[in-house]
Each structure stands twice: as structure tokens, then as C-alpha cells.
Motif scaffolding. Structure first.
Motif, PDB file in Angstrom:
ATOM      1  N   GLU A 203      16.147 -61.429 -30.643  1.00 17.37           N
ATOM      2  CA  GLU A 203      15.201 -60.315 -30.723  1.00 17.37           C
ATOM      3  C   GLU A 203      15.631 -59.147 -29.841  1.00 17.37           C
ATOM      4  OE1 GLU A 203      10.465 -59.412 -29.858  1.00 17.37           O
ATOM      5  OE2 GLU A 203      11.180 -61.475 -30.021  1.00 17.37           O
ATOM      6  N   LYS A 204      16.150 -59.470 -28.668  1.00 20.08           N
ATOM      7  CA  LYS A 204      16.560 -58.419 -27.733  1.00 20.08           C
ATOM      8  C   LYS A 204      17.748 -57.622 -28.269  1.00 20.08           C
ATOM      9  CE  LYS A 204      17.087 -57.512 -22.834  1.00 20.08           C
ATOM     10  NZ  LYS A 204      17.008 -58.061 -21.473  1.00 20.08           N
ATOM     11  N   ILE A 205      18.681 -58.304 -28.923  1.00 16.45           N
ATOM     12  CA  ILE A 205      19.859 -57.619 -29.480  1.00 16.45           C
ATOM     13  C   ILE A 205      19.446 -56.755 -30.668  1.00 16.45           C
ATOM     14  CG2 ILE A 205      22.065 -57.967 -30.658  1.00 16.45           C
ATOM     15  CD1 ILE A 205      22.392 -60.506 -28.933  1.00 16.45           C
ATOM     16  N   VAL A 206      18.583 -57.277 -31.527  1.00 10.58           N
ATOM     17  CA  VAL A 206      18.067 -56.495 -32.661  1.00 10.58           C
ATOM     18  C   VAL A 206      17.341 -55.263 -32.148  1.00 10.58           C
ATOM     19  CG1 VAL A 206      16.402 -56.479 -34.565  1.00 10.58           C
ATOM     20  CG2 VAL A 206      17.914 -58.444 -34.246  1.00 10.58           C
ATOM     21  N   ASP A 207      16.544 -55.447 -31.103  1.00 10.81           N
ATOM     22  CA  ASP A 207      15.806 -54.328 -30.506  1.00 10.81           C
ATOM     23  C   ASP A 207      16.760 -53.235 -30.020  1.00 10.81           C
ATOM     24  OD1 ASP A 207      13.262 -53.277 -29.828  1.00 10.81           O
ATOM     25  OD2 ASP A 207      13.630 -53.752 -27.723  1.00 10.81           O
ATOM     26  N   PHE A 208      17.889 -53.646 -29.438  1.00 11.73           N
ATOM     27  CA  PHE A 208      18.891 -52.680 -28.963  1.00 11.73           C
ATOM     28  C   PHE A 208      19.410 -51.826 -30.117  1.00 11.73           C
ATOM     29  CE2 PHE A 208      23.413 -51.660 -28.666  1.00 11.73           C
ATOM     30  CZ  PHE A 208      23.459 -50.909 -27.500  1.00 11.73           C
ATOM     31  N   PHE A 209      19.851 -52.487 -31.182  1.00  9.94           N
ATOM     32  CA  PHE A 209      20.436 -51.744 -32.307  1.00  9.94           C
ATOM     33  C   PHE A 209      19.394 -50.905 -33.047  1.00  9.94           C
ATOM     34  CE2 PHE A 209      23.777 -55.113 -32.038  1.00  9.94           C
ATOM     35  CZ  PHE A 209      24.851 -54.267 -31.807  1.00  9.94           C
ATOM     36  N   MET A 210      18.148 -51.369 -33.099  1.00 11.64           N
ATOM     37  CA  MET A 210      17.094 -50.607 -33.766  1.00 11.64           C
ATOM     38  C   MET A 210      16.723 -49.360 -32.983  1.00 11.64           C
ATOM     39  SD  MET A 210      16.356 -51.872 -36.704  1.00 11.64           S
ATOM     40  CE  MET A 210      14.846 -50.974 -37.035  1.00 11.64           C
ATOM     41  N   HIS A 211      16.848 -49.413 -31.661  1.00 15.93           N
ATOM     42  CA  HIS A 211      16.501 -48.245 -30.843  1.00 15.93           C
ATOM     43  C   HIS A 211      17.678 -47.282 -30.666  1.00 15.93           C
ATOM     44  CE1 HIS A 211      12.841 -50.451 -29.661  1.00 15.93           C
ATOM     45  NE2 HIS A 211      12.369 -49.259 -29.354  1.00 15.93           N
ATOM     46  N   LEU A 212      18.879 -47.764 -30.901  1.00 14.41           N
ATOM     47  CA  LEU A 212      20.067 -46.937 -30.648  1.00 14.41           C
ATOM     48  C   LEU A 212      20.041 -45.582 -31.361  1.00 14.41           C
ATOM     49  CD1 LEU A 212      22.689 -46.930 -29.062  1.00 14.41           C
ATOM     50  CD2 LEU A 212      23.817 -48.048 -30.995  1.00 14.41           C
ATOM     51  N   PRO A 213      19.631 -45.490 -32.639  1.00  8.57           N
ATOM     52  CA  PRO A 213      19.620 -44.179 -33.311  1.00  8.57           C
ATOM     53  C   PRO A 213      18.669 -43.164 -32.670  1.00  8.57           C
ATOM     54  CG  PRO A 213      19.455 -45.959 -34.910  1.00  8.57           C
ATOM     55  CD  PRO A 213      19.246 -46.566 -33.565  1.00  8.57           C
ATOM     56  N   PHE A 214      17.711 -43.666 -31.878  1.00  9.08           N
ATOM     57  CA  PHE A 214      16.695 -42.776 -31.311  1.00  9.08           C
ATOM     58  C   PHE A 214      16.883 -42.532 -29.814  1.00  9.08           C
ATOM     59  CE2 PHE A 214      14.756 -45.060 -34.896  1.00  9.08           C
ATOM     60  CZ  PHE A 214      14.574 -43.982 -35.749  1.00  9.08           C
ATOM     61  N   LEU A 215      17.963 -43.049 -29.261  1.00  6.24           N
ATOM     62  CA  LEU A 215      18.263 -42.795 -27.850  1.00  6.24           C
ATOM     63  C   LEU A 215      18.982 -41.458 -27.732  1.00  6.24           C
ATOM     64  CD1 LEU A 215      19.305 -46.360 -26.611  1.00  6.24           C
ATOM     65  CD2 LEU A 215      17.177 -45.116 -26.111  1.00  6.24           C
ATOM     66  N   CYS A 216      18.231 -40.404 -27.949  1.00  8.97           N
ATOM     67  CA  CYS A 216      18.786 -39.051 -27.917  1.00  8.97           C
ATOM     68  C   CYS A 216      17.727 -38.101 -27.350  1.00  8.97           C
ATOM     69  CB  CYS A 216      19.226 -38.604 -29.307  1.00  8.97           C
ATOM     70  SG  CYS A 216      17.955 -38.737 -30.586  1.00  8.97           S
ATOM     71  N   GLY A 217      18.223 -37.050 -26.727  1.00  7.16           N
ATOM     72  CA  GLY A 217      17.324 -36.074 -26.112  1.00  7.16           C
ATOM     73  C   GLY A 217      17.917 -35.558 -24.819  1.00  7.16           C
ATOM     74  N   ASP A 218      17.082 -35.225 -23.857  1.00  7.54           N
ATOM     75  CA  ASP A 218      17.617 -34.714 -22.594  1.00  7.54           C
ATOM     76  C   ASP A 218      18.266 -35.845 -21.796  1.00  7.54           C
ATOM     77  OD1 ASP A 218      15.627 -36.091 -21.140  1.00  7.54           O
ATOM     78  OD2 ASP A 218      14.253 -34.407 -21.267  1.00  7.54           O
ATOM     79  N   VAL A 219      18.808 -35.523 -20.648  1.00  8.92           N
ATOM     80  CA  VAL A 219      19.600 -36.495 -19.889  1.00  8.92           C
ATOM     81  C   VAL A 219      18.785 -37.681 -19.403  1.00  8.92           C
ATOM     82  CG1 VAL A 219      21.325 -34.807 -19.203  1.00  8.92           C
ATOM     83  CG2 VAL A 219      19.301 -35.148 -17.765  1.00  8.92           C
ATOM     84  N   ASN A 220      17.445 -37.584 -19.422  1.00 12.04           N
ATOM     85  CA  ASN A 220      16.599 -38.699 -19.006  1.00 12.04           C
ATOM     86  C   ASN A 220      16.696 -39.882 -19.967  1.00 12.04           C
ATOM     87  OD1 ASN A 220      15.521 -37.383 -16.701  1.00 12.04           O
ATOM     88  ND2 ASN A 220      14.149 -36.194 -18.025  1.00 12.04           N
ATOM     89  N   VAL A 221      17.263 -39.629 -21.151  1.00 13.76           N
ATOM     90  CA  VAL A 221      17.481 -40.703 -22.125  1.00 13.76           C
ATOM     91  C   VAL A 221      18.339 -41.817 -21.534  1.00 13.76           C
ATOM     92  CG1 VAL A 221      18.696 -41.254 -24.281  1.00 13.76           C
ATOM     93  CG2 VAL A 221      17.123 -39.328 -24.194  1.00 13.76           C
ATOM     94  N   LEU A 222      19.272 -41.438 -20.667  1.00 17.36           N
ATOM     95  CA  LEU A 222      20.153 -42.436 -20.052  1.00 17.36           C
ATOM     96  C   LEU A 222      19.344 -43.451 -19.242  1.00 17.36           C
ATOM     97  CD1 LEU A 222      23.126 -40.178 -18.883  1.00 17.36           C
ATOM     98  CD2 LEU A 222      23.070 -41.738 -20.838  1.00 17.36           C
TER      99      LEU A 222
END
Length: 368
Positions: A203-222
Motif C-alpha cells: 500500500e505504501k509503494i502504491v501510495d508513492f506512485f499515485m502521489h508522484l504526479p501531484f508532487l509539484c508546486g513551490d519548493v515546499n513540495v520537497l
């Protein structure tokens, strides 16, 4: 009468367009030179095998190909990074790195009908060869110096290692990696979830890949991204990116920088940082680049490298150029020599066109 046409994807650049493009080219070349980059000019034609050697999954349909007199396949260059890698590994094989190269060259790709893209474009860029990822900030600063010449710009930064490290931990096959990358790049979320479920991941690995497309924005995304890391190697990639961002901040270069950890294109080419520049009003990225540490090795010299190129043609209408004054000097034919003398003096202020006239006197008109 048959209409004279250009081949598909080709376009003439004329008059003021040429002036604007030349101005833009000169501006960028001055920036690159100020950063210590030296010019390289390579032939328009390369052997097809040079590109075949550089890329695993070469898109042959995108290339203009023909034969030489010995039957070897030739191609019009599709980029400048590969020819520069070839030059570096041959002409400079006995020289000590690092190498800083700059170029302005036309590159060619076959575009599909109705795609609306040009098959011949002018790329202006740099390659920093021989320094590791700690030097990425130098390349990014140069890219940002370029972007400052345009209004409302953004530089998006990602790192393919974030995705690659996750795939390595999960031990995905090359086919699975490419499928995942394609779905993430397209943000096809329904299909992505279905495909991830078929891989029977935690579940944790799936969660990573599902969120990856939306990890964008200002530098606080890191900072946000740490919550989805399921392995230390992922955190190390974020640590490296934060260090680079911190350097940009200390240099006062962070104002128009954003983060996109979902950048996963060209996995057989890029090995680290990847970035794109956008200008308001232009429908595509005008600057693209990244780290490619494996390319030079394919030409016999194992050196890390990072660079970027700027597409000049889409920017022609987005650059403010103070055009030189233009004059038309009208003269009677009997006074041509006198008119030419006057024109020579006037050329200190701008360009002068000599135009025969029926008037008996010489007079000058400034072109609006």
C-alpha cells in the motif's frame, strides 16, 4: 500554375523576425560566454549509428535519413548534445575536464502532419562536461539568467532519480518501469491505479506512485515528498535537491523556480536533475535540460555531464528588441555620388536605402 511550397514542417524566417532572432541569439551567447562556455560548431549531418549508439530506444521515424556513396546511413542531427559528446570523446580525448561548450545550431526532427510543430528549429545551449551533480546549481543559474530576459517565466525542476530509485527498490522490470513512467507523465490516474494493482505492490509503494504526479508546486513540495518515501534512497534524492534549492536561494535565484517530482521523461537519457523553462504566452517549454551522466561513456569516455538548450523560434514574438533606425534616401540620378556620400554619414545612425527619384533634390525619410 503550380504553387511553390515548402516541405512539411519547414518555415521561412524573414525581415524583422530575423532581426529579433539574431538579437535573441546574441543575448544568449553573451550570457553563455560570461559563464565561461566556449563555442563548438558541428556538421549538420551525422552518421545514423552515432545516434543509435547514444540511445537505446531511438525513434527512427523522427529522423531525416539518407545514404552516403558507400551505403552508410546518414541523418540530419536531431540535437546538439550527441554531436558534442562525440566531439568531446574524440577531439578532446587527451584533454583534462571539465569542459564548457556552447552552441547555436539548427536541429531537425520529422513532425507528423497537422502536429503544428516545426521540423527545423534553432537550438542555443550549453553543456558542462566532467563535473558531478554538485555543479548542477551552476547550470541552473545559467538557465535562470537566460529566463530573466522574458516576462512571466518559470523554471520547473525535477529529478528522475526519485522515480528511478523507487523502481530499483521495488525491483521492477524495464518494461514495467517504462509503462509506469508513461502513465505518470500523462497523469492517467485511473489507468495508473489499475496498473499498480496488477503489480501487487504494498500500500505504501502504491501510495508513492499515485502521489508522484501531484508532487509539484513551490519548493515546499520537497518537504511534503518526504512523507511518501518508503526507502532511504528516496530521502537522499530529496536531500540533494534541497541542497541545490538552498544554494539557489542564497544566490537570490529562487523567485521563479518551481518543483515537479513527476518529471519522468527520457529515462534512457537523463540520470538526475531535469528541468524545463516556460514563458507566459508560449504553448510549450522553451528551455529544457538535465543531467546525463551515462552518455559520454557510450562514446568511450566516462564523464558526467549536465546541460540545456533554448528553442529560439517560439520566442521571436516574446522578446523586446529596439530595432535600428531605417532611412530611405531619395535622389535624382544625376546626384547619385553625392547621395552615396550622404548615405555613408547617415549609416552611423542606422541603415540607409538609396532610392532613385524624379525629384531634383536629395531628401531623407525615416521609415516608421
Amino acid at each position: 500554375m503550380q504553387q511553390i511550397q515548402l516541405p512539411q514542417g519547414m518555415k521561412d524566417t524573414i525581415l524583422q523576425e530575423c532581426e529579433k532572432k539574431k538579437y535573441l541569439q546574441n543575448t544568449l551567447e553573451q550570457i553563455f560566454e560570461s559563464f565561461g562556455y566556449e563555442e563548438i560548431i558541428t556538421p549538420t549531418i551525422e552518421y545514423y549509428e552515432t545516434y543509435e549508439n547514444a540511445f537505446k530506444n531511438i525513434q527512427t521515424t523522427d529522423m531525416y535519413k539518407f545514404f552516403d556513396e558507400n551505403g552508410r546511413i546518414l541523418t540530419l542531427r536531431t540535437d546538439m548534445t550527441v554531436p558534442i559528446a562525440r566531439v568531446c570523446a574524440s577531439k578532446f580525448k587527451d584533454s583534462k575536464p571539465p569542459f564548457r561548450y556552447r552552441y547555436t545550431s539548427n536541429v531537425f526532427k520529422v513532425r507528423q502532419k497537422f502536429a503544428g510543430k516545426r521540423s527545423e528549429v534553432t537550438d542555443c545551449g550549453i553543456e558542462l562536461i566532467g563535473l558531478d551533480s554538485k555543479s548542477d546549481v551552476q547550470v541552473l543559474c545559467c538557465a535562470l539568467e537566460v529566463m530573466k530576459n522574458f516576462k512571466n517565466y518559470t523554471l520547473e525542476i525535477g529529478n528522475v532519480q526519485f522515480f528511478q530509485a523507487a523502481c530499483k527498490v521495488v525491483r521492477l522490470s524495464t518494461e514495467e518501469i517504462n509503462t509506469l513512467a508513461d502513465l505518470i507523465d500523462k497523469k492517467s490516474m485511473v489507468d495508473l491505479k489499475i496498473y499498480l494493482d496488477s503489480l501487487y505492490l504494498s500500500e505504501k509503494i502504491v501510495d508513492f506512485f499515485m502521489h508522484l504526479p501531484f508532487l509539484c508546486g513551490d519548493v515546499n513540495v520537497l518537504d511534503e515528498a518526504y512523507a511518501y518515501c518508503f526507502d532511504e534512497s528516496l530521502k537522499e534524492v530529496l536531500d540533494s535537491m534541497k541542497e541545490c534549492i538552498q544554494s539557489l536561494n542564497e544566490l537570490g535565484c529562487l523567485e521563479n523556480v518551481t518543483i515537479d517530482l513527476g518529471k519522468v521523461a527520457h529515462l534512457d537519457y537523463y540520470t538526475g536533475i531535469i528541468f524545463e523553462g516556460y514563458v507566459s504566452g508560449v504553448g510549450t517549454s522553451i528551455l529544457s535540460g538535465g543531467r546525463y551522466d551515462c552518455l559520454l561513456k557510450k562514446f568511450g569516455r566516462d564523464l558526467p555531464a549536465c546541460g540545456f538548450s533554448v528553442k529560439l523560434d517560439p520566442l521571436i514574438d516574446h522578446v523586446d528588441v529596439q530595432l535600428k533606425k531605417k532611412f530611405i534616401l531619395y535622389y535624382p540620378e544625376s546626384k547619385q555620388t553625392e547621395a552615396m556620400k550622404q548615405a555613408n554619414k547617415l549609416r552611423k545612425e542606422g541603415s540607409v536605402i538609396l532610392e532613385p527619384s524624379l525629384n531634383e533634390t536629395i531628401y531623407v525619410k525615416e521609415v516608421e
